[in-house]
Design a protein around this motif. Structure first.
Motif, PDB file in Angstrom:
ATOM      1  N   ALA A 111       0.829  -1.215   0.000  1.00 31.20           N
ATOM      2  CA  ALA A 111       0.000   0.000   0.000  1.00 31.20           C
ATOM      3  C   ALA A 111       0.859   1.259   0.000  1.00 31.20           C
ATOM      4  O   ALA A 111       0.744   2.111   0.877  1.00 31.20           O
ATOM      5  N   GLU A 112       1.723   1.362  -1.029  1.00 31.56           N
ATOM      6  CA  GLU A 112       2.574   2.564  -1.098  1.00 31.56           C
ATOM      7  C   GLU A 112       1.894   3.610  -1.981  1.00 31.56           C
ATOM      8  O   GLU A 112       0.756   3.425  -2.401  1.00 31.56           O
ATOM      9  N   LEU A 113       2.584   4.686  -2.258  1.00 30.51           N
ATOM     10  CA  LEU A 113       1.981   5.852  -2.906  1.00 30.51           C
ATOM     11  C   LEU A 113       1.329   5.528  -4.253  1.00 30.51           C
ATOM     12  O   LEU A 113       0.160   5.879  -4.491  1.00 30.51           O
ATOM     13  N   THR A 114       2.047   4.854  -5.135  1.00 32.58           N
ATOM     14  CA  THR A 114       1.509   4.544  -6.456  1.00 32.58           C
ATOM     15  C   THR A 114       0.280   3.635  -6.336  1.00 32.58           C
ATOM     16  O   THR A 114      -0.708   3.801  -7.054  1.00 32.58           O
ATOM     17  N   HIS A 115       0.371   2.693  -5.409  1.00 30.87           N
ATOM     18  CA  HIS A 115      -0.736   1.764  -5.213  1.00 30.87           C
ATOM     19  C   HIS A 115      -2.000   2.508  -4.778  1.00 30.87           C
ATOM     20  O   HIS A 115      -3.091   2.266  -5.301  1.00 30.87           O
TER      21      HIS A 115
END
Lengths: 270, 217
Positions: free
Chosen positions: B168-172
């Motif tokens: 669940a990082e930024l791009t995701h």
């Protein structure tokens, strides 16, 4: 000094204990022999200058004396103990054993080799603290007094990058002295200095001679060798061609090769 | 304009992604720096075995796309009995992959170190780990700082690939937002801005470190 006085002082030097001895040393780089069966004794409080043309093997000989270059044959003795190889030659000492013996030999490099990430004071304290395991207070007190002695008390917190070549080399000498070595090896200590900075380094070295430090100096400074050395060793082609007191070497060289070398040197400097 | 308002309304999602990205990048940076230093030792070893193993590892990492490597690790770790969740798998992937690049940077800096510096250490009785820690590694690290800065930015960019293993990082989070509300331009532009912000912060920190290191080289 008269010839008789020179001979007497040579005899007196030879009665002192031998600090460093190389016996039958040989070394090749690939197929190129650089040292051929060199034997030499350095007595206590002696200043021996190794002279000779470039490529004669003098720096390699110096570096073999503390095993920065591993000789192919022969033995180095420090105060009678074999250095590098185990007694009887052959087997290499363990790194720790070699390191322990190296702490008794100071070395000053042509390009100073100060550790750039440490201040001047740290450079001088580093090996006493981390190798000799002195306390920081003890090492600091010694380092401060040595830096005062070489005239750099005001530069203790500077980094090497901020020093002139002459100052760097004086720090390097203080770093060597901090280990209280039995002998100091100097590998062309003034060769990479601007001419006006050579004097300050030679002055510190002359002080060491007066204080009775045992020194082996590879140099092209003929004036220093003539005035300060107790013995000059002239090398060429990996051999010791001539060895004797500086008065004799400079005034009446015994070999044709030494005469040629001195004539070329004189011609270049006139 | 409505698109941006919608993204602002769901800024919690973006901020959670940003937090995760920052945490992953910090862990990836610390881990890859440590791994890089450790790998440099066999790479510079005179003994053939360690040097060969180090070289094979570094070359293997440098010749595989990070996206595929992250996938491989995601599927391989559980089959090896290592039960990491996808978040930690992502961090481990970043460390293993970028550690190889860091090692190569440090190897280059070490190879360019004047030989006399190390010889001076040996001549004064330093050996082994003390020689490495006190004499060799500090100037190697100081010399490598500008290149390490580039690699840190690469870690930030690599972290975006972790969306493919559902970290669940930024791009995701931006992708989730745009697929839910169909606001691709606004959501992606918002995260690009945050990536810029992160990279600019890294650049200025590295620049500051580089100025401090200048006098120590």
């Amino acid at each position: 000094m008269t010839d008789d006085q020179t001979t007497m002082s040579q005899l007196a030097v030879q009665q002192r204990p031998v600090i460093l001895e190389v016996s039958g040393l040989s070394k090749s780089f690939g197929a190129n022999p650089v040292l051929r069966d060199i034997s030499l004794k350095i007595h206590k409080a002696e200043t021996v200058c190794l002279l000779g043309p470039s490529g004669s093997g003098k720096s390699t000989l110096l570096r073999c004396m503390n095993w920065l270059e591993q000789p192919d044959g022969g033995t180095v003795f420090l105060a009678g103990q074999p250095l590098g190889a185990r007694p009887g030659g052959g087997l290499r000492m363990r790194d720790k054993e070699l390191a322990a013996m190296r702490t008794r030999i100071g070395m000053v490099f042509q390009h100073f080799a100060l550790w750039p990430h440490m201040s001047v004071l740290q450079n001088v304290m580093e090996a006493p603290v981390h190798v000799l395991k002195q306390t920081k207070d003890e090492a600091r007190a010694t380092a401060v007094s040595l830096l005062q002695r070489v005239g750099l008390a005001g530069k203790m917190d500077s980094f090497p990058a901020r020093l002139s070549g002459g100052q760097k080399q004086r720090v390097a000498i203080a770093r060597a002295l901090a280990m209280k070595p039995e002998v100091i090896l100097f590998d062309e200590p003034t060769s990479s200095l601007d001419p006006e900075l050579v004097g300050e380094v030679l002055a510190v070295m002359q002080d060491l001679v007066r204080e009775g430090m045992t020194m082996v100096v590879v140099t092209h400074e003929m004036g220093f060798a003539r005035d300060v050395a107790s013995r000059v060793v002239f090398m060429d082609g990996g051999h010791i061609v001539e060895s004797g007191p500086p008065d004799q070497f400079f005034e009446a060289p015994q070999t044709e090769r030494a005469r040629q070398f001195l004539m070329r040197y004189a011609a270049r400097n006139n | 304009m409505n698109e941006f308002a919608l993204v602002w309304e769901h800024r919690d999602m973006i901020l959670i992604g940003f937090q995760n990205t920052l945490l992953i990048v910090v862990l990836g940076t610390v881990g890859s720096l440590v791994l890089g230093v450790l790998l440099t030792i066999p790479l510079m070893s005179r003994r053939r075995g360690p040097a060969l193993i180090g070289t094979i590892y570094v070359d293997a990492m440098r010749c595989v796309p990070f996206l595929l490597f992250a996938y491989l690790l995601y599927f391989a770790l559980p089959s090896l009995g290592l039960d990491f969740d996808n978040w930690w798998t992502g961090v481990v992937a970043l460390i293993l992959y970028n550690g190889a690049y860091m090692a190569e940077l440090f190897r280059g800096a070490w190879a360019n170190l004047p030989k006399e510096l190390i010889e001076a250490g040996q001549a004064y009785g330093f050996t082994g780990w003390v020689l490495l820690r006190r004499i060799i590694l500090p100037p190697v690290i100081f010399a490598a700082i500008p290149l390490v800065g580039n690699q840190l930015i690469q870690i930030v960019k690599d972290s975006a690939f972790l969306t493919i293993i559902a970290v669940a990082e930024l791009t995701h989070e931006a992708t989730s937002l745009q697929t839910t509300y169909f606001v691709p331009f606004a959501s992606f532009l918002a995260v690009v801005f945050l990536y810029w912000l992160t990279c600019l912060s890294i650049e200025s920190t590295v620049g500051y470190a580089n100025r401090l290191a200048e006098v120590r080289r």
